[in-house]
Motif scaffolding. Sequence first.
Motif, short mmCIF file in Angstrom:
data_model
loop_
_atom_site.label_atom_id
_atom_site.label_comp_id
_atom_site.label_asym_id
_atom_site.label_seq_id
_atom_site.Cartn_x
_atom_site.Cartn_y
_atom_site.Cartn_z
N GLU A 50 5.90 7.34 7.78
CA GLU A 50 5.37 6.23 6.81
C GLU A 50 5.23 6.96 5.50
O GLU A 50 4.44 8.01 5.57
CB GLU A 50 4.37 5.07 7.38
N GLU A 51 5.63 6.18 4.53
CA GLU A 51 5.13 6.74 3.06
C GLU A 51 3.57 6.90 3.10
O GLU A 51 2.88 5.88 3.22
CB GLU A 51 5.89 5.95 2.08
N HIS A 70 -0.29 7.36 10.99
CA HIS A 70 1.09 6.66 10.43
C HIS A 70 1.76 7.58 9.53
O HIS A 70 3.10 7.46 9.72
CB HIS A 70 0.60 5.31 9.59
N GLU A 129 1.64 6.54 0.43
CA GLU A 129 1.30 5.68 -0.65
C GLU A 129 1.30 4.27 0.22
O GLU A 129 0.22 3.50 -0.05
CB GLU A 129 2.10 5.54 -1.72
N THR A 130 2.20 3.92 1.00
CA THR A 130 2.27 2.61 1.66
C THR A 130 1.09 2.49 2.63
O THR A 130 0.28 1.58 2.71
CB THR A 130 3.42 2.55 2.41
N VAL A 131 0.89 3.57 3.34
CA VAL A 131 -0.29 3.58 4.27
C VAL A 131 -1.41 3.40 3.67
O VAL A 131 -2.53 2.65 4.07
CB VAL A 131 -0.30 4.85 5.25
N ALA A 164 -2.24 2.31 0.65
CA ALA A 164 -2.66 1.02 0.13
C ALA A 164 -2.99 -0.07 0.84
O ALA A 164 -3.80 -0.86 0.88
CB ALA A 164 -1.19 0.65 -0.77
N ARG A 165 -2.37 0.01 2.29
CA ARG A 165 -2.60 -0.98 3.49
C ARG A 165 -3.85 -0.85 3.78
O ARG A 165 -4.52 -1.81 4.14
CB ARG A 165 -1.53 -1.00 4.52
#
Length: 169
Positions: free
Chosen positions: A150-151, A145, A153-155, A157-158
């Motif tokens: 994709e960022e 990802h 941090e976002t990946v 966290a998900r």
Amino acid sequence: MPKPDHAEPGHTGPVSSLAEAEARAEADPFAIAWDSYPSHTGNREQARNLWRAITGGDPTVPHVEASQLLGAVIRYAQTVRQDGDRFTPSMRKWLENRQYVKWLSNTPAHTEWGGITRQWLNQHAISQVPSGTWTDSVEQTFWAHVKTGEEPETVAARLVKEINERSQA
């Protein structure tokens, strides 16, 4: 009948995860290098002493970080194996003659990719989930990802949320 190399004391065996491989490489990088090196002729202890001199700050030898020297061994070994049966000096000779220099990486290996280090992963993901739930498969998903844009941090966290929800179910 002699034991195969991988069964001898001091030889590393197969690993079950990236984390285990990294832990072994940090604990004894020479053992990993010795096992990775394409020729096991020569004296292992003499090679280990040269390794220590190169990585340990012997003022008569230009210093190289153990992780960089291990990387040089692995790059060299891969090339030798791809080129087929060519003459390979003993590891002691290879180190003694500074043949490793041309196999050292030109860029420091402080990051894994795009500024994301193992420490970053530990802080933002691995330490946030139950022990053993951050698997190689999860890490591959993370990198897939991130490398598509994709960022991180976002990946992270998900994935942390998904793992924690599964663990609670």
